[in-house]
Design a protein around this motif. Sequence first.
Motif, PDB file in Angstrom:
ATOM      1  N   THR A 121      15.897  53.770  30.955  1.00  0.00           N
ATOM      2  CA  THR A 121      15.376  53.395  32.268  1.00  0.00           C
ATOM      3  C   THR A 121      16.197  53.944  33.427  1.00  0.00           C
ATOM      4  N   LEU A 122      17.324  54.540  33.142  1.00  0.00           N
ATOM      5  CA  LEU A 122      18.205  55.030  34.200  1.00  0.00           C
ATOM      6  C   LEU A 122      18.624  56.449  33.854  1.00  0.00           C
ATOM      7  N   GLY A 123      18.351  57.383  34.750  1.00  0.00           N
ATOM      8  CA  GLY A 123      18.646  58.781  34.481  1.00  0.00           C
ATOM      9  C   GLY A 123      20.094  59.179  34.695  1.00  0.00           C
ATOM     10  N   VAL A 124      20.833  58.393  35.478  1.00  0.00           N
ATOM     11  CA  VAL A 124      22.211  58.715  35.806  1.00  0.00           C
ATOM     12  C   VAL A 124      22.920  57.419  36.206  1.00  0.00           C
ATOM     13  N   THR A 125      24.211  57.332  35.959  1.00  0.00           N
ATOM     14  CA  THR A 125      24.980  56.167  36.385  1.00  0.00           C
ATOM     15  C   THR A 125      25.043  56.143  37.907  1.00  0.00           C
ATOM     16  N   LEU A 126      24.744  54.974  38.485  1.00  0.00           N
ATOM     17  CA  LEU A 126      24.779  54.811  39.938  1.00  0.00           C
ATOM     18  C   LEU A 126      26.035  54.050  40.332  1.00  0.00           C
ATOM     19  N   LEU A 127      26.782  54.584  41.270  1.00  0.00           N
ATOM     20  CA  LEU A 127      27.940  53.884  41.821  1.00  0.00           C
ATOM     21  C   LEU A 127      27.502  53.270  43.140  1.00  0.00           C
ATOM     22  N   GLY A 128      27.227  51.977  43.104  1.00  0.00           N
ATOM     23  CA  GLY A 128      26.719  51.276  44.269  1.00  0.00           C
ATOM     24  C   GLY A 128      27.812  50.591  45.060  1.00  0.00           C
ATOM     25  N   MET A 129      27.382  49.628  45.871  1.00  0.00           N
ATOM     26  CA  MET A 129      28.275  48.964  46.813  1.00  0.00           C
ATOM     27  C   MET A 129      29.344  48.104  46.145  1.00  0.00           C
ATOM     28  N   SER A 130      29.141  47.657  44.914  1.00  0.00           N
ATOM     29  CA  SER A 130      30.203  46.886  44.258  1.00  0.00           C
ATOM     30  C   SER A 130      31.439  47.755  44.040  1.00  0.00           C
TER      31      SER A 130
ATOM     32  N   ALA B  53      11.840  46.778  33.691  1.00  0.00           N
ATOM     33  CA  ALA B  53      12.871  46.747  32.650  1.00  0.00           C
ATOM     34  C   ALA B  53      13.714  45.509  32.906  1.00  0.00           C
ATOM     35  N   HIS B  54      14.625  45.241  32.003  1.00  0.00           N
ATOM     36  CA  HIS B  54      15.531  44.113  32.183  1.00  0.00           C
ATOM     37  C   HIS B  54      16.964  44.616  32.168  1.00  0.00           C
ATOM     38  N   ALA B  55      17.803  43.918  32.917  1.00  0.00           N
ATOM     39  CA  ALA B  55      19.210  44.283  33.016  1.00  0.00           C
ATOM     40  C   ALA B  55      20.070  43.067  32.699  1.00  0.00           C
ATOM     41  N   ALA B  56      21.316  43.354  32.367  1.00  0.00           N
ATOM     42  CA  ALA B  56      22.318  42.317  32.127  1.00  0.00           C
ATOM     43  C   ALA B  56      23.486  42.570  33.066  1.00  0.00           C
ATOM     44  N   THR B  57      24.114  41.500  33.544  1.00  0.00           N
ATOM     45  CA  THR B  57      25.283  41.668  34.395  1.00  0.00           C
ATOM     46  C   THR B  57      26.497  41.979  33.530  1.00  0.00           C
ATOM     47  N   ALA B  58      27.446  42.694  34.124  1.00  0.00           N
ATOM     48  CA  ALA B  58      28.671  43.079  33.410  1.00  0.00           C
ATOM     49  C   ALA B  58      29.761  43.329  34.437  1.00  0.00           C
ATOM     50  N   ARG B  59      30.967  43.524  33.940  1.00  0.00           N
ATOM     51  CA  ARG B  59      32.096  43.916  34.784  1.00  0.00           C
ATOM     52  C   ARG B  59      32.756  45.121  34.126  1.00  0.00           C
TER      53      ARG B  59
ATOM     54  N   VAL C  38      39.410  51.753  41.200  1.00  0.00           N
ATOM     55  CA  VAL C  38      38.902  50.432  41.570  1.00  0.00           C
ATOM     56  C   VAL C  38      38.781  49.633  40.279  1.00  0.00           C
ATOM     57  N   ARG C  39      39.302  48.414  40.307  1.00  0.00           N
ATOM     58  CA  ARG C  39      39.312  47.561  39.110  1.00  0.00           C
ATOM     59  C   ARG C  39      38.351  46.390  39.254  1.00  0.00           C
ATOM     60  N   ASP C  40      37.874  45.919  38.081  1.00  0.00           N
ATOM     61  CA  ASP C  40      37.069  44.700  37.995  1.00  0.00           C
ATOM     62  C   ASP C  40      35.818  44.802  38.871  1.00  0.00           C
ATOM     63  N   VAL C  41      34.930  45.743  38.536  1.00  0.00           N
ATOM     64  CA  VAL C  41      33.762  46.064  39.354  1.00  0.00           C
ATOM     65  C   VAL C  41      32.496  45.445  38.749  1.00  0.00           C
ATOM     66  N   ASP C  42      31.730  44.720  39.575  1.00  0.00           N
ATOM     67  CA  ASP C  42      30.443  44.171  39.133  1.00  0.00           C
ATOM     68  C   ASP C  42      29.480  45.304  38.817  1.00  0.00           C
ATOM     69  N   ALA C  43      28.701  45.124  37.743  1.00  0.00           N
ATOM     70  CA  ALA C  43      27.751  46.155  37.338  1.00  0.00           C
ATOM     71  C   ALA C  43      26.515  45.525  36.716  1.00  0.00           C
ATOM     72  N   LEU C  44      25.463  46.316  36.620  1.00  0.00           N
ATOM     73  CA  LEU C  44      24.270  45.972  35.867  1.00  0.00           C
ATOM     74  C   LEU C  44      24.135  46.970  34.730  1.00  0.00           C
TER      75      LEU C  44
END
Length: 183
Positions: free
Chosen positions: A155-164, A126-132, A143-149
Amino acid sequence: MMSRAIFLLSICSLAGLAAPSVLESYLVDRHTGPERLDPSSPVLEAIARPAPSRAPNTGFGRNVVLDADQSGHFRTDARLNGMRNTVLIDTGATKVAIDEKTARQIGIYPKPEAWTIPVQTANGMAHAATARIDRIEIGNIVVRDVDALVLQEGTLGVTLLGMSFLSELDRYSVRDGRLTMER
């Protein structure tokens, strides 16, 4: 013949129990080109079915304690740009990962030319786009201003809260089936 069928059913059952953990370890985004991303970035746990979410236990100050679900994952309700969303805390994911529908709900609209990051999911490439994301809240942690994809729909079953997200905390730890986050 009956013992062979029972043996096969036992193997299938064990494989079914292990699949989410195995896929979490191996489904990482694959960035082609000279700036190859860290192989631990972002794990796309696309096949795990969301368990009923529980509200986080908040203590004094800004901390949250989450209990692991039956599969050992930490799921909870969060607010992304003010919108309620069930999330899975994923220390193996480099960034927060959301799908297109969630992105639209929280006011993120990637441009067509932004879909440049190839990712491998349980459903294939799949393809992703960067976002904040302007603001992510779990209990009394903000937490404010978090990097995301942002990943393509489906393609994604649930929102993932990763290291960003997690790296912006003062501290987080896992002990005895509990995740403690402090900010």
